[in-house]
Design an enzyme around this catalytic site. Structure first.
Site, PDB file in Angstrom:
ATOM      1  N   LYS A 214       0.833  -1.207   0.000  1.00 58.49           N
ATOM      2  CA  LYS A 214       0.000   0.000   0.000  1.00 58.49           C
ATOM      3  C   LYS A 214       0.867   1.256   0.000  1.00 58.49           C
ATOM      4  O   LYS A 214       0.611   2.189  -0.764  1.00 58.49           O
ATOM      5  CB  LYS A 214      -0.928  -0.027   1.216  1.00 58.49           C
ATOM      6  CG  LYS A 214      -1.899  -1.210   1.221  1.00 58.49           C
ATOM      7  CD  LYS A 214      -2.853  -1.159   2.385  1.00 58.49           C
ATOM      8  CE  LYS A 214      -2.178  -1.414   3.706  1.00 58.49           C
ATOM      9  NZ  LYS A 214      -1.642  -2.791   3.824  1.00 58.49           N
ATOM     10  N   GLU A 433       3.716 -38.710  11.088  1.00 50.40           N
ATOM     11  CA  GLU A 433       3.858 -37.906   9.868  1.00 50.40           C
ATOM     12  C   GLU A 433       3.567 -38.726   8.619  1.00 50.40           C
ATOM     13  O   GLU A 433       2.983 -38.213   7.657  1.00 50.40           O
ATOM     14  CB  GLU A 433       5.266 -37.302   9.796  1.00 50.40           C
ATOM     15  CG  GLU A 433       5.600 -36.341  10.923  1.00 50.40           C
ATOM     16  CD  GLU A 433       4.627 -35.191  11.019  1.00 50.40           C
ATOM     17  OE1 GLU A 433       4.042 -34.799   9.978  1.00 50.40           O
ATOM     18  OE2 GLU A 433       4.432 -34.682  12.138  1.00 50.40           O
ATOM     19  N   HIS A 436      -0.145 -38.778   8.108  1.00 51.99           N
ATOM     20  CA  HIS A 436      -0.614 -37.574   7.421  1.00 51.99           C
ATOM     21  C   HIS A 436      -0.379 -37.679   5.911  1.00 51.99           C
ATOM     22  O   HIS A 436      -1.259 -37.345   5.103  1.00 51.99           O
ATOM     23  CB  HIS A 436       0.132 -36.338   7.955  1.00 51.99           C
ATOM     24  CG  HIS A 436      -0.353 -35.857   9.284  1.00 51.99           C
ATOM     25  ND1 HIS A 436      -1.668 -35.618   9.560  1.00 51.99           N
ATOM     26  CD2 HIS A 436       0.335 -35.560  10.419  1.00 51.99           C
ATOM     27  CE1 HIS A 436      -1.794 -35.186  10.805  1.00 51.99           C
ATOM     28  NE2 HIS A 436      -0.588 -35.145  11.355  1.00 51.99           N
TER      29      HIS A 436
END
Length: 624
Positions: A214, A433, A436
């Protein structure tokens, strides 16, 4: 239009010189002249003085607080020599002097001249004035009295004094640039619009998440138009003293009108532009409200004949701004500066990559694909992190592997190689893991599994499974959301199957799965029992999310119980899907976990080859 350096005014130098001269005279009159011009009286030890008194040699004595002066007797009654000694606390001295018939008295007070007395009255006020003047001048206004505190602290950028920023330096916000091109045209040729009765916009509000560019856009507008650019933060208006903020607003707009056409940029507008009713008080008298009222007044003061001054403001909290700021006639336009998409991220990476040496294997498009949700500042930081990693590895260029590691550092955190897990914990983390990864490889919309690691990262992660999207997604259906929940529960399900028990490692997975299931029911209307209804109150877009869910509407007890049952059913169904998938692929789960325990990391084509062997449980409802 260069800015001239501010020099010390002649009046300030004159006052300083007068003060120094008077101070010098004061020192000379009180300390130097009495020493140089005063009488030189020889001093003697106190013991000798007492011996001379007892011998009757002393004629008269003057007793002072810091000195005793005495005159000796002579044979012809003439004035004898005068000596001095340092007094010692002695209560018997007056009795001794009286016994010996010595005339004694207290020393008279020192006589100061009229000039010394005058300096004693003049110097202290001058010192006070000089100190006050020093602090006032440092407060930002020079020797103009207390009013200088209310001077604006805005930084002024004039063309030719600093590097010029243009739209070519800004990428990833093409829609916002298109809106601001018209503002540039307003500044360059305002008569083109006023001749046909068009009204030049007074204010433009840039709204978007932090780091999306911005402030850079505002500088680019000033650079394209070739006009002065006043930059100030909203917090710089408010000070301890009441009325200073409104005074600085007036001074800022007076300076802007003198250099019109120009741009006034106020960063973090929400610091002074918060809704006046947000605190429960109306018509308050606090400093922030007075500053806001003055800003509203100044923006109303830009009539058709006024100088061309456009106010640009930026905020990432539009929901807290006062409605009076957002009405037409003040901030006429609101421009959304959102996070970049795939093509925009690639363009941003090309701009920042010009500052570093890239290797031949670097693929910026692949990097842009793996960084969804990254803002412009995040991508700039990513390029810098990759360059730092390349330098740390003693390379003269940045390679693709440096960018891959930099992405992991930003997403998952730094590797914690010092956090050593015991064999049991490492085995649990490995199966967790892999669970997953196996369930995630069968779900669409979740991205592609790129890496499995049991090396701790960040503050709490003992291991992680990295899934990266292959494209930008803006919509997700119910099956994809259920697949995400099943993937989150894959680690816990693997622990149940292999070890027959669960650990605390799935706490974050359970929290995220439950939140997602609740949003499916209360926000997205994905419930066959409750129907297409939203049970959470909608809010305005918040770019600084605090993580708190939206509050629920007023619900009956039956509806609340139905929501809880529906959320539980979604999570339990996903849990069963994960269990079915892992039981069907138990051998593959054991093989990948064993290999992960040996290497600690599995990634790339090797991982893709292993996950391609996953079998789909037909009863689980996954779509491969």
């Amino acid at each position: 239009m260069p800015i001239k350096e501010q020099r010390t005014p002649p009046r300030s130098r004159l006052i300083g010189n007068i003060f120094l001269a008077l101070a010098a005279l004061f020192l000379i009159a009180n300390f130097i002249l009495p020493v140089v011009l005063g009488p030189q009286i020889p001093g003697v030890p106190y013991s000798l003085f007492i011996h001379q008194v007892q011998s009757g040699e002393v004629d008269r004595v003057q007793v002072g607080q810091n000195e005793i002066r005495f005159q000796l007797k002579t044979e012809n009654d003439q004035a004898g020599p005068v000596f001095s000694t340092t007094p010692i606390f002695d209560l018997e001295l007056p009795k001794l002097l009286e016994q010996k018939g010595v005339e004694f008295a207290a020393a008279p007070p020192p006589k100061n001249g009229w000039f010394t007395s005058l300096l004693g009255w003049v110097i202290p006020p001058l010192i006070f004035v000089a100190i006050w003047q020093f602090f006032v001048s440092r407060g930002g206004g020079g020797p103009q009295g207390v009013l200088s505190i209310g001077k604006s602290k805005a930084k002024v950028y004039v063309e030719g004094e600093s590097a010029r920023t243009t739209f070519a330096d800004v990428a990833g916000v093409e829609e916002a640039k298109t809106e601001l091109v018209e503002i540039v045209d307003f500044l360059k040729t305002p008569e083109r619009y006023t001749q046909i009765g068009a009204r030049i916009p007074k204010g433009v509000l840039l709204v978007g998440p932090p780091g999306t560019g911005k402030t850079l856009l505002a500088k680019a507008v000033a650079g394209e138009a070739g006009v002065p650019f006043f930059s100030i933060s909203g917090s710089e208006f408010v000070e301890l003293f009441v009325g200073v903020g409104s005074s600085r607003v007036r001074d800022l707009f007076e300076q802007a009108k003198k250099q019109a056409p120009c741009i006034v940029f106020i960063d973090e507008l929400d610091a002074i532009g918060k809704s006046r009713s947000s605190g429960g008080f109306y018509g308050g008298n606090d400093e922030r409200e007075q500053t806001l009222n003055q800003l509203l007044t100044e923006m109303d003061g830009f009539a058709a004949g006024d100088a061309t001054v456009i106010v640009l403001a930026a905020t990432n909290r539009p929901e807290v701004l006062d409605p009076a700021l957002l009405r037409p006639g003040r901030f006429d336009r609101q421009v959304l500066v959102d996070r970049p998409d795939l093509s925009d991220r690639e363009a941003i990476l090309k701009i920042h990559a010009q500052k570093v040496k890239l290797g031949e294997d670097v693929n910026l498009k692949a990097i842009a694909t793996r960084t969804p949700g990254f803002a412009g500042a995040d991508l700039a930081n990513l390029v810098n992190e990759a360059a730092l990693l390349a330098a740390r590895n003693q390379r003269s260029y940045v390679a693709q592997e440096d960018f891959a590691e930099a992405i992991e550092r930003v997403v998952a955190g730094l590797e914690k190689k010092s956090r050593v897990l015991n064999d049991k914990e490492k085995k649990i983390v490995a199966y967790h893991e892999v669970g997953h990864a196996l369930v995630g490889s069968l779900t669409s919309g979740n991205g592609r599994v790129e890496k499995i690691s049991i090396v701790p990262r960040g503050m709490a992660a003992l291991g992680y499974t990295l899934q990266l999207p292959t494209e930008d997604r803006f919509l997700m259906d119910e099956a994809e959301l259920r697949g995400q929940i099943a993937t989150l529960l894959g680690g816990r399900s693997a622990e149940e199957i292999v070890f027959g028990s669960i650990t605390t490692g799935a706490a974050n997975d359970l929290q995220r799965a439950t939140d997602l299931a609740e949003r499916m029911v209360t926000t997205y209307g994905m419930s066959k029992i409750l129907g297409p209804l939203a049970y959470q109150q909608g809010q305005q877009p918040m770019f600084l999310g605090d993580g708190a869910p939206n509050p629920r509407r007023m619900l009956s007890e039956e509806t609340a119980q139905a929501i809880d049952r529906e959320v539980k059913e979604i999570v339990e169904t996903a849990h069963q899907q994960a269990l079915d998938t892992l039981k069907l692929n138990r051998d593959l789960l054991e093989a990948i976990a064993t290999q992960l325990l040996e290497t600690e990391v599995i990634e790339g084509e090797k991982l893709h080859s292993l996950l391609s062997q996953v079998q789909t449980a037909t009863q689980s409802g996954f779509s491969s």
